[in-house]
Design a protein around this motif. Sequence first.
Motif, short mmCIF file in Angstrom:
data_model
loop_
_atom_site.label_atom_id
_atom_site.label_comp_id
_atom_site.label_asym_id
_atom_site.label_seq_id
_atom_site.Cartn_x
_atom_site.Cartn_y
_atom_site.Cartn_z
N ARG A 158 63.96 68.31 33.83
CA ARG A 158 63.46 67.17 33.05
C ARG A 158 64.65 66.43 32.45
NH1 ARG A 158 58.24 66.70 30.95
NH2 ARG A 158 56.82 68.38 31.55
N GLY A 159 64.52 65.11 32.37
CA GLY A 159 65.56 64.35 31.71
C GLY A 159 65.49 64.51 30.20
N VAL A 160 66.64 64.50 29.55
CA VAL A 160 66.69 64.53 28.09
C VAL A 160 66.40 63.12 27.58
CG1 VAL A 160 68.18 64.90 26.08
CG2 VAL A 160 68.31 66.44 28.04
N ASP A 161 65.49 62.99 26.64
CA ASP A 161 65.05 61.68 26.14
C ASP A 161 65.87 61.18 24.96
OD1 ASP A 161 62.67 61.40 27.90
OD2 ASP A 161 62.05 63.22 26.84
N ALA A 162 66.46 62.09 24.19
CA ALA A 162 67.25 61.68 23.03
C ALA A 162 68.34 62.72 22.79
CB ALA A 162 66.37 61.55 21.78
N TRP A 163 69.54 62.23 22.51
CA TRP A 163 70.67 63.10 22.18
C TRP A 163 71.04 62.88 20.72
CZ3 TRP A 163 72.44 66.60 25.66
CH2 TRP A 163 72.16 66.38 27.01
N PHE A 164 71.17 63.97 19.96
CA PHE A 164 71.66 63.94 18.59
C PHE A 164 73.05 64.58 18.59
CE2 PHE A 164 67.09 64.51 16.68
CZ PHE A 164 66.73 63.26 17.18
N LEU A 165 74.08 63.80 18.32
CA LEU A 165 75.44 64.32 18.29
C LEU A 165 75.81 64.57 16.83
CD1 LEU A 165 77.18 62.08 20.97
CD2 LEU A 165 75.66 64.05 21.25
N ASP A 166 75.75 65.86 16.43
CA ASP A 166 75.88 66.19 15.02
C ASP A 166 76.93 67.27 14.79
OD1 ASP A 166 75.33 65.86 12.35
OD2 ASP A 166 73.64 67.24 12.33
N GLY A 167 77.96 67.28 15.63
CA GLY A 167 79.08 68.17 15.34
C GLY A 167 79.89 67.62 14.18
N PHE A 168 80.83 68.42 13.71
CA PHE A 168 81.68 67.92 12.63
C PHE A 168 82.52 66.75 13.14
CE2 PHE A 168 80.91 72.40 11.38
CZ PHE A 168 80.24 72.13 10.19
N ALA A 169 83.13 66.02 12.23
CA ALA A 169 83.83 64.77 12.56
C ALA A 169 84.81 64.96 13.72
CB ALA A 169 84.56 64.26 11.32
N PRO A 170 84.91 63.97 14.62
CA PRO A 170 85.78 64.12 15.79
C PRO A 170 87.21 64.50 15.46
CG PRO A 170 84.38 62.19 16.04
CD PRO A 170 84.15 62.70 14.65
N ALA A 171 87.74 64.01 14.38
CA ALA A 171 89.12 64.35 14.02
C ALA A 171 89.26 65.81 13.62
CB ALA A 171 89.59 63.44 12.88
N LYS A 172 88.17 66.41 13.14
CA LYS A 172 88.22 67.79 12.67
C LYS A 172 87.70 68.79 13.70
CE LYS A 172 87.70 66.29 7.87
NZ LYS A 172 86.94 66.40 6.62
N ASN A 173 86.91 68.34 14.65
CA ASN A 173 86.30 69.22 15.65
C ASN A 173 86.32 68.53 17.01
OD1 ASN A 173 84.89 71.37 16.79
ND2 ASN A 173 82.90 70.56 16.21
N PRO A 174 87.51 68.28 17.57
CA PRO A 174 87.62 67.47 18.80
C PRO A 174 86.92 68.09 20.00
CG PRO A 174 89.73 68.49 18.25
CD PRO A 174 88.83 68.71 17.07
N ASP A 175 86.75 69.42 20.04
CA ASP A 175 86.12 70.06 21.20
C ASP A 175 84.68 69.61 21.42
OD1 ASP A 175 88.41 71.41 21.74
OD2 ASP A 175 87.76 73.34 20.93
N MET A 176 84.02 69.14 20.38
CA MET A 176 82.63 68.71 20.50
C MET A 176 82.50 67.26 20.96
SD MET A 176 79.92 70.72 19.52
CE MET A 176 78.79 69.81 18.48
N TRP A 177 83.61 66.58 21.17
CA TRP A 177 83.55 65.14 21.46
C TRP A 177 84.37 64.80 22.69
CZ3 TRP A 177 80.08 62.81 18.27
CH2 TRP A 177 79.77 63.47 17.07
N ARG A 178 84.34 65.65 23.70
CA ARG A 178 85.14 65.44 24.90
C ARG A 178 84.41 64.55 25.89
NH1 ARG A 178 85.47 71.02 24.36
NH2 ARG A 178 84.31 71.34 26.29
N ASP A 179 85.19 63.80 26.66
CA ASP A 179 84.59 62.87 27.63
C ASP A 179 83.73 63.60 28.65
OD1 ASP A 179 85.81 60.77 26.38
OD2 ASP A 179 87.41 60.51 27.85
N GLU A 180 84.12 64.82 29.04
CA GLU A 180 83.32 65.53 30.05
C GLU A 180 81.93 65.87 29.53
OE1 GLU A 180 86.60 68.58 28.80
OE2 GLU A 180 86.39 66.40 29.00
N LEU A 181 81.80 66.06 28.22
CA LEU A 181 80.47 66.31 27.66
C LEU A 181 79.62 65.03 27.70
CD1 LEU A 181 81.18 68.66 24.62
CD2 LEU A 181 80.22 69.26 26.85
N PHE A 182 80.23 63.89 27.46
CA PHE A 182 79.49 62.63 27.55
C PHE A 182 78.99 62.40 28.98
CE2 PHE A 182 82.54 61.18 24.01
CZ PHE A 182 81.72 61.70 23.04
N HIS A 183 79.82 62.74 29.96
CA HIS A 183 79.39 62.57 31.36
C HIS A 183 78.30 63.59 31.71
CE1 HIS A 183 82.20 59.48 32.78
NE2 HIS A 183 83.08 60.00 31.93
N ALA A 184 78.38 64.79 31.18
CA ALA A 184 77.32 65.78 31.39
C ALA A 184 76.02 65.28 30.78
CB ALA A 184 77.72 67.12 30.79
#
Length: 577
Positions: A158-184
């Motif tokens: 099934r396709g995901v209908d809504a994404w909530f991106l709620d990791g800690f701030a990108p400057a403090k938690n860069p692993d949660m904001w990688r380009d490969e995750l956006f493509h996934a």
Amino acid sequence: METARDALTAADVDFNGDRPISRRFNDIYYDADGVAEAARVFLEPAAFRQRTQDPAATFTVGEFGFGAGLNFVVAAASARSRLHFVSFERHPLAAADISRALAPWRGEYAIAQGLLDAYPPPIPGWHRRLFDGGRIQLSVFFGDVSDGMADFAQQQRRGVDAWFLDGFAPAKNPDMWRDELFHAMARLSSARASVTTFTAAGRVRRGLLAAGFAVRKVDQRPRKRHSTAAVFAGTGQTFSPPSQVVVVGAGLAGTATARAHAEKGIPATLVDRGEGIAANTSAIPAAVLHPRLSPAAGIESRYRVHAFLFASLRCRARAGATATGVLQVSGPKAGAERLRRIAATTPRAIAQYLLPAAAAQRAGLPIRSPGLFFPAALSISGDALAADLARHPGIEVAASLPRNGLPVVHATGAERETLAAFEFLEVTALAGQLDRFACPMPPRLPIVGDGVIVPAPASVWVGATYEYRPWHTLRASAANAQRYRRRFGRPPSTSLERFRGVRAVASDRVAVVGRDQDAWFNLGHGSHGTISAIFGAEIVASALNGEVGPAAADILALLAPGRFRQRQQRRPNPFRR
């Protein structure tokens, strides 16, 4: 085998009042207004309320950063459709911390208390929790988000209908904001899937844009200047579940399978060939739902833990299930040192090591050896539980198999017709017997080890797991009388009543769950059926509904029927002559 990345590190939390703050990332989990922030940052820019009004539809949310579960609580309270909320969390909060964090909203949101009651222990992998009769479904992955997303992509159709991106701030938690995750995310999105997040960082907006999302800023003044929202501009992933399924077998596995489908909005025809619901082994009057644990790490150990956690919550409030806890005493097959090592590697919410005096206090009778206490384990009346599972408006009982081309799930145990039709299945039948003996002072809870002892009014049920060679009824009763004598120090009176049943057992003692070619299976549960049949039902229903299951892909492979075909390339089916 568990890797260093698999091992969980608990959240390191401080509090400002009831608001949690991460020491590790030096960042807040949410703003002071909590619920209002979740609505204005995540739900409102996604038009969440408007998009979740159809009671017949299923809406899927994917979230990075489960945290204290506040986004889930607010989304579940807002949706009128079925909601599947999928979230990933690398550093899970402790139960006490999440309880404190949600304390301000327990009175307003009943599901907040439900989440606390069902909150998973810190064990890596998928944790499935069901609320509101299955209308609200939570799937939390504890572990690295990359591992979780890879497994999610392998299973989810099934396709995901809504994404909530709620990791800690990108400057403090860069692993949660990688380009490969956006493509996934893009590969898993439905058409016009939304993305909402608190951050307005340029790297996040550029990453979403490059992955195929149309991005915009959302005015968040006076709290902050902007947050980010986006809409997927690609074709999107689509999936249509079957209009109905057929489940053959009306025992515990069959009724659980039918119920799992019905709660996902897929009507089920439950085929009962004239014997009645739970007429055979599933009619067992006294069983226990407790985990068979091992101190060794591995796929099978993880499977048994996750299956127990799901099944115990799934059955806890149902007819035929009683929250008693279960005591496992040490014996020839599981000595005191083995039990101690199991407890040392298992959260206390699952298993607790007890010295003889503490074990005796739990049991209410003399215990001369250490034991394991399972606080979440249940006592089960098989026929009552199966009948309860079968009571749902989406389940129809039929006497014969309809010929309508619908998916068929075989939940038939060791039925000859099934085994003859699918000769590759390595499943056989093993008998067992319970006897009920008078007992003026039954134990306070079931005791397992040398067989099983389950208390009943002024009596106990005593029995064996398997008879590898079928015994005469009187011989089996004599063996059970010996178990009674070893536990209570005196022989019992004559058996008051007996129950004999035949269990379906696979050659490797692991359940058979999943798809092989055009057939689906949930059988071969052996003595673990009170757990694995319930877990297997959710696995099959999830797959037919196009959603990630309650277990990681390697656990699904462990259970898959096709494992026998692979083994038979090297040697014949041991149960075929």
